[in-house]
Write a protein that holds these residues in place. Structure first.
Motif, PDB file in Angstrom:
ATOM      1  N   VAL A 282      38.725  55.911  11.804  1.00 41.16           N
ATOM      2  CA  VAL A 282      39.139  57.984  11.541  1.00 41.16           C
ATOM      3  C   VAL A 282      38.654  57.661   9.936  1.00 41.16           C
ATOM      4  CG1 VAL A 282      40.565  59.222  11.550  1.00 41.16           C
ATOM      5  CG2 VAL A 282      40.369  58.161  13.377  1.00 41.16           C
ATOM      6  N   CYS A 283      37.826  58.767   9.854  1.00 42.21           N
ATOM      7  CA  CYS A 283      38.138  59.203   8.277  1.00 42.21           C
ATOM      8  C   CYS A 283      38.422  60.584   8.194  1.00 42.21           C
ATOM      9  CB  CYS A 283      36.168  58.507   7.679  1.00 42.21           C
ATOM     10  SG  CYS A 283      36.050  59.650   6.263  1.00 42.21           S
ATOM     11  N   VAL A 284      38.983  60.445   7.115  1.00 44.67           N
ATOM     12  CA  VAL A 284      39.509  61.847   6.546  1.00 44.67           C
ATOM     13  C   VAL A 284      39.802  62.144   5.125  1.00 44.67           C
ATOM     14  CG1 VAL A 284      41.973  62.869   5.526  1.00 44.67           C
ATOM     15  CG2 VAL A 284      41.869  61.629   8.344  1.00 44.67           C
ATOM     16  N   VAL A 285      39.114  63.171   4.994  1.00 44.24           N
ATOM     17  CA  VAL A 285      38.345  63.249   3.240  1.00 44.24           C
ATOM     18  C   VAL A 285      39.261  63.987   2.319  1.00 44.24           C
ATOM     19  CG1 VAL A 285      37.029  65.301   2.420  1.00 44.24           C
ATOM     20  CG2 VAL A 285      35.561  64.254   4.701  1.00 44.24           C
ATOM     21  N   LEU A 286      39.705  63.099   1.588  1.00 47.63           N
ATOM     22  CA  LEU A 286      40.584  64.405   0.701  1.00 47.63           C
ATOM     23  C   LEU A 286      39.488  64.849  -0.380  1.00 47.63           C
ATOM     24  CD1 LEU A 286      42.911  60.779  -0.406  1.00 47.63           C
ATOM     25  CD2 LEU A 286      42.578  62.363   1.367  1.00 47.63           C
ATOM     26  N   ALA A 287      40.000  66.156  -0.614  1.00 47.34           N
ATOM     27  CA  ALA A 287      39.072  66.938  -0.697  1.00 47.34           C
ATOM     28  C   ALA A 287      39.767  67.394  -2.109  1.00 47.34           C
ATOM     29  CB  ALA A 287      38.515  67.960  -0.633  1.00 47.34           C
ATOM     30  N   SER A 288      39.228  68.285  -3.229  1.00 52.15           N
ATOM     31  CA  SER A 288      40.051  69.378  -4.059  1.00 52.15           C
ATOM     32  C   SER A 288      40.507  70.772  -3.202  1.00 52.15           C
ATOM     33  CB  SER A 288      38.978  69.318  -5.618  1.00 52.15           C
ATOM     34  OG  SER A 288      38.138  68.521  -5.785  1.00 52.15           O
ATOM     35  N   ASP A 289      41.507  71.270  -3.955  1.00 48.63           N
ATOM     36  CA  ASP A 289      42.608  72.399  -3.509  1.00 48.63           C
ATOM     37  C   ASP A 289      40.974  73.478  -3.600  1.00 48.63           C
ATOM     38  OD1 ASP A 289      44.148  73.456  -2.254  1.00 48.63           O
ATOM     39  OD2 ASP A 289      45.307  74.096  -3.631  1.00 48.63           O
TER      40      ASP A 289
ATOM     41  N   PHE B 192      43.697  53.483  -6.744  1.00 49.98           N
ATOM     42  CA  PHE B 192      42.417  52.616  -5.775  1.00 49.98           C
ATOM     43  C   PHE B 192      42.841  51.337  -5.697  1.00 49.98           C
ATOM     44  CE2 PHE B 192      40.632  56.070  -8.480  1.00 49.98           C
ATOM     45  CZ  PHE B 192      39.801  57.052  -6.759  1.00 49.98           C
ATOM     46  N   GLU B 193      43.875  50.715  -6.193  1.00 47.84           N
ATOM     47  CA  GLU B 193      43.921  49.116  -6.429  1.00 47.84           C
ATOM     48  C   GLU B 193      43.917  48.686  -4.855  1.00 47.84           C
ATOM     49  OE1 GLU B 193      45.283  50.897  -8.233  1.00 47.84           O
ATOM     50  OE2 GLU B 193      47.450  51.123  -8.339  1.00 47.84           O
ATOM     51  N   ASN B 194      44.794  49.302  -3.470  1.00 46.60           N
ATOM     52  CA  ASN B 194      45.744  49.710  -2.915  1.00 46.60           C
ATOM     53  C   ASN B 194      44.507  49.297  -1.259  1.00 46.60           C
ATOM     54  OD1 ASN B 194      48.156  50.541  -3.588  1.00 46.60           O
ATOM     55  ND2 ASN B 194      47.960  52.111  -3.786  1.00 46.60           N
ATOM     56  N   PHE B 195      43.439  49.475  -2.012  1.00 46.91           N
ATOM     57  CA  PHE B 195      42.265  49.123  -1.133  1.00 46.91           C
ATOM     58  C   PHE B 195      42.073  47.877  -1.150  1.00 46.91           C
ATOM     59  CE2 PHE B 195      42.837  53.726  -0.667  1.00 46.91           C
ATOM     60  CZ  PHE B 195      42.346  53.674   1.417  1.00 46.91           C
TER      61      PHE B 195
ATOM     62  N   TYR C 236      38.582  51.478   4.297  1.00 52.64           N
ATOM     63  CA  TYR C 236      38.016  51.589   2.972  1.00 52.64           C
ATOM     64  C   TYR C 236      38.719  53.056   2.193  1.00 52.64           C
ATOM     65  CZ  TYR C 236      35.956  48.611   6.618  1.00 52.64           C
ATOM     66  OH  TYR C 236      35.305  48.238   7.321  1.00 52.64           O
ATOM     67  N   CYS C 237      37.618  52.830   0.901  1.00 52.69           N
ATOM     68  CA  CYS C 237      37.778  54.153   0.504  1.00 52.69           C
ATOM     69  C   CYS C 237      36.936  54.807  -0.311  1.00 52.69           C
ATOM     70  CB  CYS C 237      38.734  53.864  -1.381  1.00 52.69           C
ATOM     71  SG  CYS C 237      38.948  55.865  -2.060  1.00 52.69           S
ATOM     72  N   PHE C 238      35.883  55.532   0.709  1.00 56.84           N
ATOM     73  CA  PHE C 238      34.416  55.985   0.067  1.00 56.84           C
ATOM     74  C   PHE C 238      34.261  56.433  -0.867  1.00 56.84           C
ATOM     75  CE2 PHE C 238      34.294  54.125   4.656  1.00 56.84           C
ATOM     76  CZ  PHE C 238      33.156  52.458   3.838  1.00 56.84           C
ATOM     77  N   HIS C 239      33.942  56.613  -2.358  1.00 48.10           N
ATOM     78  CA  HIS C 239      33.507  58.114  -2.851  1.00 48.10           C
ATOM     79  C   HIS C 239      32.260  58.457  -2.540  1.00 48.10           C
ATOM     80  CE1 HIS C 239      36.302  55.590  -5.491  1.00 48.10           C
ATOM     81  NE2 HIS C 239      36.247  54.768  -5.149  1.00 48.10           N
ATOM     82  N   ALA C 240      33.101  60.262  -2.712  1.00 52.31           N
ATOM     83  CA  ALA C 240      31.990  60.908  -2.324  1.00 52.31           C
ATOM     84  C   ALA C 240      31.901  61.757  -3.752  1.00 52.31           C
ATOM     85  CB  ALA C 240      32.142  61.891  -1.436  1.00 52.31           C
ATOM     86  N   GLY C 241      32.693  62.226  -4.127  1.00 55.21           N
ATOM     87  CA  GLY C 241      32.485  62.790  -5.773  1.00 55.21           C
ATOM     88  C   GLY C 241      33.425  62.635  -6.680  1.00 55.21           C
ATOM     89  N   THR C 242      32.941  61.183  -7.076  1.00 51.21           N
ATOM     90  CA  THR C 242      34.262  61.061  -7.915  1.00 51.21           C
ATOM     91  C   THR C 242      32.888  60.373  -9.492  1.00 51.21           C
ATOM     92  OG1 THR C 242      34.147  58.394  -7.719  1.00 51.21           O
ATOM     93  CG2 THR C 242      35.683  60.136  -6.750  1.00 51.21           C
TER      94      THR C 242
ATOM     95  N   ALA D  76      44.884  55.328   8.957  1.00 49.02           N
ATOM     96  CA  ALA D  76      43.909  56.715   7.976  1.00 49.02           C
ATOM     97  C   ALA D  76      44.378  57.039   7.715  1.00 49.02           C
ATOM     98  CB  ALA D  76      41.808  57.164   8.954  1.00 49.02           C
ATOM     99  N   TYR D  77      45.747  57.554   8.322  1.00 50.92           N
ATOM    100  CA  TYR D  77      46.299  59.313   7.433  1.00 50.92           C
ATOM    101  C   TYR D  77      47.485  58.273   6.339  1.00 50.92           C
ATOM    102  CZ  TYR D  77      45.326  63.354   9.325  1.00 50.92           C
ATOM    103  OH  TYR D  77      44.418  64.118   9.801  1.00 50.92           O
ATOM    104  N   GLU D  78      47.921  57.019   6.969  1.00 54.92           N
ATOM    105  CA  GLU D  78      48.952  55.961   6.124  1.00 54.92           C
ATOM    106  C   GLU D  78      48.569  55.719   4.798  1.00 54.92           C
ATOM    107  OE1 GLU D  78      51.308  53.430   8.796  1.00 54.92           O
ATOM    108  OE2 GLU D  78      50.321  51.814   8.332  1.00 54.92           O
ATOM    109  N   ALA D  79      46.899  55.664   4.678  1.00 55.20           N
ATOM    110  CA  ALA D  79      45.839  55.082   3.564  1.00 55.20           C
ATOM    111  C   ALA D  79      45.998  56.385   2.825  1.00 55.20           C
ATOM    112  CB  ALA D  79      44.495  54.401   4.031  1.00 55.20           C
ATOM    113  N   THR D  80      45.958  58.177   3.304  1.00 52.84           N
ATOM    114  CA  THR D  80      45.521  58.772   2.458  1.00 52.84           C
ATOM    115  C   THR D  80      46.502  59.126   1.569  1.00 52.84           C
ATOM    116  OG1 THR D  80      46.773  60.426   3.648  1.00 52.84           O
ATOM    117  CG2 THR D  80      44.510  59.641   4.304  1.00 52.84           C
TER     118      THR D  80
END
Ligand code: AMP
Ligand code: GLY
Length: 425
Positions: free
Chosen positions: A330-337, A352-355, A362-368, A399-403
């Motif tokens: 499962v992938c949950v996107v963290l977006a900008s409000d 990021f070190e938590n991963f 996995y923490c896949f970067h989209a807009g960073t 996945a939600y835990e990791a968010t």
């Protein structure tokens, strides 16, 4: 091997991660990349649409394989530029990427080759489109700008007045630019959506495990369409029966149709399917991995992605046994409000070190991006948090835990990614 990846989103981060596992690969470059990709690859400041500069870079750095992640350069013909210079590249040529680049083309193709899809009419004259909508249309109805429009060129219109406004937006005001020179008017379908990605070598097709995206911005599938707020894989609704139907009437039929048209397709075909009462139908084709579908499909793939891609380029995909793990992701996107409309950028991010060393997370970067040594937000979709699990429920919980592990001031996410898993039981 030296590999160059073209793109900068979560999809390209997932591709880079997958490539980094290949024992054949010694060095990865990414143009332009992002702060997460930079941990696996050397990021190069060349834009995805700068074809000649990218080809110069590939030549100078003796790149053995270039992988095009994004739709715009593919539709614009980047593969043709690379091939003309004798550079090995993964992706469809311009004359095949039209499968995604023109919805009118893809609808006509499906009609000609009897591939199941919604009934439709194409228009390049707004007056004719309006006349059709006023006399023959049944509502709700779907209007689609022909060309690429960042997933936003699709309007679902409840009645005639909405449809009239839609024609104005797409064809007259050109809200999506030249993508709206032609417009498809399509029957509204209901059912569950499934994304099936596949590798194609011009003749042979091998489908990957299924996934489901959540395109709307808000919980309960409310709000505006986005690039995708989260995914899960596999889809419990993609049964053996559905798979058999699609194998018989959709997958190989599409590859054969493209070959018959003199447009052999090499690369990724992404089938956007609607599981309707009358059986599966094609909603749309894309000529690349889905984003964020790639973030749940690639972590479950057992094969060496570089070997599979080389087989696509060389036309030997029939020899590849494509395999996926018997688990779920499962992938949950963290977006900008505020995404997809107005949102702030350059907000500092932490955690990021938590991963690190967390197997299956996995923490896949989209807009960073990095600013003064600090990772900050640089887009609407910021990161995709993916977790695997023995089954969908466990993957979702993980996945939600990791968010929670990543924090930034204007963090926004949907809380119902994968909720359909409960309904499937
Ligand atoms: P597309 O870019 O064609 O995938 O369209 C974006 C979204 O609009 C899809 O994921 C569907 O949710 C919706 N959509 C597109 N075409 C139709 C259709 N014919 N009937 C119902 N919904 C549609
Ligand atoms: N997530 C949908 C897409 O990549 O088009």
């Amino acid at each position: 091997m030296k590999v160059l990846i073209v793109g900068s989103g979560g999809r390209e981060h997932a591709i880079a991660w997958s490539v980094s596992k290949s024992p054949k690969v010694e060095k990865i470059y990414c143009a332009p990349g992002n702060a997460g990709i930079a941990e696996l690859a050397e990021c190069v400041e060349i834009g995805a649409m700068e074809f000649e500069k990218l080809a110069d870079f590939a030549e100078e750095n003796k790149i053995d394989l270039t992988i095009i992640g994004m739709d715009d350069p593919l539709v614009g013909g980047i593969v043709d530029v690379f091939e003309a210079r004798g550079l090995k590249v993964f992706g469809p040529r311009k004359n095949a990427a039209i499968l995604e680049g023109s919805k009118a083309f893809s609808k006509d193709l499906m009609k000609k080759y009897n591939i199941p899809t919604a009934a439709y009419e194409n228009f390049d004259d707004p007056e004719k489109a309006l006349a059709y909508l006023r006399t023959e249309a049944k509502f709700p109805i779907v209007l689609k700008a022909d060309g690429l429009a960042l997933g936003k060129g699709v309007l679902i219109c409840a009645d005639l007045s909405e449809a009239e406004a839609g024609v104005r937006e797409i064809m007259e005001d050109k809200k999506f630019g030249s993508a709206g020179n032609t417009m498809v008017v399509e029957e509204f379908m209901t059912g569950r959506e499934v994304s099936v990605l596949s590798f194609v070598d011009g003749k042979t097709i091998k489908t990957m495990t299924s996934a489901q995206d959540h395109k709307r911005a808000l919980d309960g599938d409310k709000g505006l369409n986005t690039g995708g707020m989260g995914t899960f894989s596999p889809s419990p609704f993609y049964t053996e029966e559905v798979d058999e139907f699609c194998k018989k009437y959709i997958y190989q039929a599409t590859v054969d149709a493209m070959a018959a048209e003199g447009r052999p397709f090499k690369g990724i075909i992404f089938f956007g399917l609607m599981l309707t009462q009358e059986g599966p139908k094609v909603l749309e084709y894309n000529a690349r991995f889905g984003d964020p579908e790639a973030q749940v499909v690639l972590p479950r793939m057992k094969n060496d992605i570089v070997e599979v891609m080389e087989a696509c380029v060389e036309g030997t995909l029939d020899k590849v046994d494509l395999q996926f793990e018997d688990n779920a992701a499962v992938c949950v996107v963290l977006a900008s409000d505020g995404y997809p409309v107005h949102y702030e950028k350059e907000i500092p991010m932490y955690g990021f070190e938590n991963f690190k060393d967390k197997e299956g997370y996995y923490c896949f970067h989209a807009g960073t991006k990095k600013k003064d040594g600090q990772i900050v937000t640089n887009g609407g979709r910021v990161v995709g948090i993916t977790a695997k699990g023995e089954n969908l429920k466990e993957a979702r919980k993980n996945a939600y835990e990791a968010t929670e592990w990543i924090t930034f001031a204007n963090k926004y996410m949907r809380h119902d990614i994968g909720k359909a898993i409960d309904e499937a039981e």
